[in-house]
Design a protein around this motif. Structure first.
Motif, PDB file in Angstrom:
ATOM      1  N   ASN A 103       0.863  -1.184   0.000  1.00  0.00           N
ATOM      2  CA  ASN A 103       0.000   0.000   0.000  1.00  0.00           C
ATOM      3  C   ASN A 103       0.900   1.234   0.000  1.00  0.00           C
ATOM      4  OD1 ASN A 103      -2.268   1.605   0.129  1.00  0.00           O
ATOM      5  ND2 ASN A 103      -3.098   0.648   1.969  1.00  0.00           N
ATOM      6  N   THR A 104       0.303   2.406  -0.077  1.00  0.00           N
ATOM      7  CA  THR A 104       1.012   3.662   0.129  1.00  0.00           C
ATOM      8  C   THR A 104       0.490   4.277   1.416  1.00  0.00           C
ATOM      9  OG1 THR A 104       1.338   4.024  -2.235  1.00  0.00           O
ATOM     10  CG2 THR A 104       1.526   5.951  -0.809  1.00  0.00           C
ATOM     11  N   TYR A 105       1.397   4.563   2.326  1.00  0.00           N
ATOM     12  CA  TYR A 105       1.069   5.154   3.617  1.00  0.00           C
ATOM     13  C   TYR A 105       1.540   6.608   3.555  1.00  0.00           C
ATOM     14  CZ  TYR A 105       0.501   0.260   4.838  1.00  0.00           C
ATOM     15  OH  TYR A 105       0.087  -1.055   4.868  1.00  0.00           O
ATOM     16  N   SER A 106       0.598   7.545   3.677  1.00  0.00           N
ATOM     17  CA  SER A 106       0.898   8.959   3.453  1.00  0.00           C
ATOM     18  C   SER A 106       0.479   9.816   4.631  1.00  0.00           C
ATOM     19  CB  SER A 106       0.157   9.468   2.206  1.00  0.00           C
ATOM     20  OG  SER A 106       0.555   8.748   1.074  1.00  0.00           O
ATOM     21  N   GLY A 107       1.176  10.921   4.786  1.00  0.00           N
ATOM     22  CA  GLY A 107       0.827  11.896   5.812  1.00  0.00           C
ATOM     23  C   GLY A 107       1.802  13.046   5.794  1.00  0.00           C
ATOM     24  N   LYS A 108       1.754  13.852   6.836  1.00  0.00           N
ATOM     25  CA  LYS A 108       2.647  15.010   6.969  1.00  0.00           C
ATOM     26  C   LYS A 108       3.666  14.742   8.065  1.00  0.00           C
ATOM     27  CE  LYS A 108       0.586  19.222   5.321  1.00  0.00           C
ATOM     28  NZ  LYS A 108       1.302  19.087   4.090  1.00  0.00           N
ATOM     29  N   VAL A 109       4.890  15.206   7.851  1.00  0.00           N
ATOM     30  CA  VAL A 109       5.924  15.206   8.874  1.00  0.00           C
ATOM     31  C   VAL A 109       6.215  16.661   9.203  1.00  0.00           C
ATOM     32  CG1 VAL A 109       8.344  14.678   9.377  1.00  0.00           C
ATOM     33  CG2 VAL A 109       6.935  13.017   8.138  1.00  0.00           C
ATOM     34  N   THR A 110       6.303  16.959  10.492  1.00  0.00           N
ATOM     35  CA  THR A 110       6.587  18.312  10.948  1.00  0.00           C
ATOM     36  C   THR A 110       7.888  18.327  11.734  1.00  0.00           C
ATOM     37  OG1 THR A 110       4.237  18.852  11.059  1.00  0.00           O
ATOM     38  CG2 THR A 110       5.719  20.274  12.307  1.00  0.00           C
ATOM     39  N   ALA A 111       8.778  19.247  11.368  1.00  0.00           N
ATOM     40  CA  ALA A 111      10.002  19.513  12.120  1.00  0.00           C
ATOM     41  C   ALA A 111       9.738  20.744  12.973  1.00  0.00           C
ATOM     42  CB  ALA A 111      11.168  19.754  11.176  1.00  0.00           C
ATOM     43  N   LYS A 112      10.113  20.661  14.258  1.00  0.00           N
ATOM     44  CA  LYS A 112       9.791  21.764  15.159  1.00  0.00           C
ATOM     45  C   LYS A 112      10.944  22.018  16.120  1.00  0.00           C
ATOM     46  CE  LYS A 112       6.260  23.470  18.247  1.00  0.00           C
ATOM     47  NZ  LYS A 112       4.920  23.329  18.760  1.00  0.00           N
ATOM     48  N   SER A 113      11.212  23.297  16.333  1.00  0.00           N
ATOM     49  CA  SER A 113      12.172  23.727  17.347  1.00  0.00           C
ATOM     50  C   SER A 113      11.591  24.971  18.005  1.00  0.00           C
ATOM     51  CB  SER A 113      13.525  24.042  16.719  1.00  0.00           C
ATOM     52  OG  SER A 113      14.430  24.534  17.699  1.00  0.00           O
ATOM     53  N   GLY A 114      11.173  24.845  19.254  1.00  0.00           N
ATOM     54  CA  GLY A 114      10.517  25.962  19.938  1.00  0.00           C
ATOM     55  C   GLY A 114       9.266  26.368  19.194  1.00  0.00           C
ATOM     56  N   THR A 115       9.181  27.625  18.785  1.00  0.00           N
ATOM     57  CA  THR A 115       8.007  28.108  18.048  1.00  0.00           C
ATOM     58  C   THR A 115       8.181  27.992  16.531  1.00  0.00           C
ATOM     59  OG1 THR A 115       8.861  30.364  18.033  1.00  0.00           O
ATOM     60  CG2 THR A 115       7.395  29.756  19.863  1.00  0.00           C
ATOM     61  N   LEU A 116       9.358  27.559  16.090  1.00  0.00           N
ATOM     62  CA  LEU A 116       9.627  27.419  14.655  1.00  0.00           C
ATOM     63  C   LEU A 116       9.203  26.037  14.188  1.00  0.00           C
ATOM     64  CD1 LEU A 116      13.261  28.841  14.599  1.00  0.00           C
ATOM     65  CD2 LEU A 116      11.131  30.085  14.201  1.00  0.00           C
ATOM     66  N   GLU A 117       8.552  25.962  13.028  1.00  0.00           N
ATOM     67  CA  GLU A 117       8.206  24.658  12.485  1.00  0.00           C
ATOM     68  C   GLU A 117       7.946  24.750  10.983  1.00  0.00           C
ATOM     69  OE1 GLU A 117       3.551  23.747  12.997  1.00  0.00           O
ATOM     70  OE2 GLU A 117       4.642  23.817  14.903  1.00  0.00           O
ATOM     71  N   ASP A 118       8.119  23.608  10.325  1.00  0.00           N
ATOM     72  CA  ASP A 118       7.798  23.479   8.915  1.00  0.00           C
ATOM     73  C   ASP A 118       7.458  22.019   8.661  1.00  0.00           C
ATOM     74  OD1 ASP A 118       7.338  24.291   6.311  1.00  0.00           O
ATOM     75  OD2 ASP A 118       9.447  24.278   5.726  1.00  0.00           O
ATOM     76  N   SER A 119       6.650  21.778   7.638  1.00  0.00           N
ATOM     77  CA  SER A 119       6.159  20.426   7.352  1.00  0.00           C
ATOM     78  C   SER A 119       6.386  20.053   5.902  1.00  0.00           C
ATOM     79  CB  SER A 119       4.654  20.342   7.635  1.00  0.00           C
ATOM     80  OG  SER A 119       4.382  20.627   8.976  1.00  0.00           O
ATOM     81  N   PHE A 120       6.305  18.748   5.644  1.00  0.00           N
ATOM     82  CA  PHE A 120       6.344  18.237   4.281  1.00  0.00           C
ATOM     83  C   PHE A 120       5.468  16.991   4.196  1.00  0.00           C
ATOM     84  CE2 PHE A 120       9.879  16.257   6.495  1.00  0.00           C
ATOM     85  CZ  PHE A 120       9.825  14.926   6.109  1.00  0.00           C
ATOM     86  N   ASP A 121       5.047  16.660   2.982  1.00  0.00           N
ATOM     87  CA  ASP A 121       4.273  15.445   2.740  1.00  0.00           C
ATOM     88  C   ASP A 121       5.243  14.274   2.653  1.00  0.00           C
ATOM     89  OD1 ASP A 121       1.772  16.770   2.587  1.00  0.00           O
ATOM     90  OD2 ASP A 121       2.209  17.343   0.510  1.00  0.00           O
ATOM     91  N   PHE A 122       4.867  13.145   3.267  1.00  0.00           N
ATOM     92  CA  PHE A 122       5.719  11.964   3.278  1.00  0.00           C
ATOM     93  C   PHE A 122       4.914  10.757   2.825  1.00  0.00           C
ATOM     94  CE2 PHE A 122       8.213   8.745   5.956  1.00  0.00           C
ATOM     95  CZ  PHE A 122       9.206   8.598   4.996  1.00  0.00           C
ATOM     96  N   ASP A 123       5.408  10.064   1.797  1.00  0.00           N
ATOM     97  CA  ASP A 123       4.752   8.872   1.262  1.00  0.00           C
ATOM     98  C   ASP A 123       5.685   7.682   1.402  1.00  0.00           C
ATOM     99  OD1 ASP A 123       2.518  10.346   0.347  1.00  0.00           O
ATOM    100  OD2 ASP A 123       3.593  10.879  -1.497  1.00  0.00           O
ATOM    101  N   ILE A 124       5.169   6.617   2.017  1.00  0.00           N
ATOM    102  CA  ILE A 124       5.893   5.354   2.105  1.00  0.00           C
ATOM    103  C   ILE A 124       5.186   4.380   1.195  1.00  0.00           C
ATOM    104  CG2 ILE A 124       6.638   3.469   3.613  1.00  0.00           C
ATOM    105  CD1 ILE A 124       6.345   5.486   5.980  1.00  0.00           C
ATOM    106  N   ASN A 125       5.883   3.947   0.146  1.00  0.00           N
ATOM    107  CA  ASN A 125       5.309   2.996  -0.824  1.00  0.00           C
ATOM    108  C   ASN A 125       5.818   1.612  -0.484  1.00  0.00           C
ATOM    109  OD1 ASN A 125       4.112   5.108  -2.556  1.00  0.00           O
ATOM    110  ND2 ASN A 125       6.246   5.636  -2.913  1.00  0.00           N
TER     111      ASN A 125
END
Length: 127
Positions: A103-125
């Motif tokens: 299957n494909t397992y998908s979602g978002k991954v978030t990197a965070k340090s204090g109040t700073l954060e950013d995310s990306f889409d992550f797909d595991i095939n």
């Protein structure tokens, strides 16, 4: 009322600038792995701010098990401290059960340090 508007605009501007200090360069990361195998994939975090970033943690929204509870385990390397203007690679290790459903397992991954954060889409095939 004008003062409230100016304070709100200033706060929004400060928040928008802070969010850009920690930047996950990739918007989407994909990895393909066979059941029972381990795979790795890297992504890059850039520090666009004026001071170092450390203590980066990762969380995700992926559902990592199939309908009969076979699972996928994720681990993230520690980028330690990223100096202002520098970047670092982070490695995600994907470890799968032998009977995980293809299957494909998908979602978002978030990197965070204090109040700073950013995310990306992550797909595991799983193939």
């Amino acid at each position: 009322m004008k003062l409230l508007y100016l304070l709100t605009a200033l706060l929004l501007t400060i928040s928008a600038v802070s969010a850009l200090d920690l930047d996950v360069v990739e918007s989407t990361v994909n990895v393909t792995v066979e059941p029972g195998e381990v795979a790795t994939v890297q992504f890059q975090i850039k520090n666009n701010g004026a001071s170092s970033i450390s203590g980066i943690t990762f969380n995700h929204t992926l559902s990592l098990s199939d309908n009969d509870d076979d699972s996928i385990r994720l681990s993230f390397s520690d980028p330690v401290t990223i100096s202002a203007g520098s970047s670092a690679n982070v490695t995600i290790t994907v470890d799968t059960d032998e009977l995980i459903d293809i299957n494909t397992y998908s979602g978002k991954v978030t990197a965070k340090s204090g109040t700073l954060e950013d995310s990306f889409d992550f797909d595991i095939n799983i193939e």
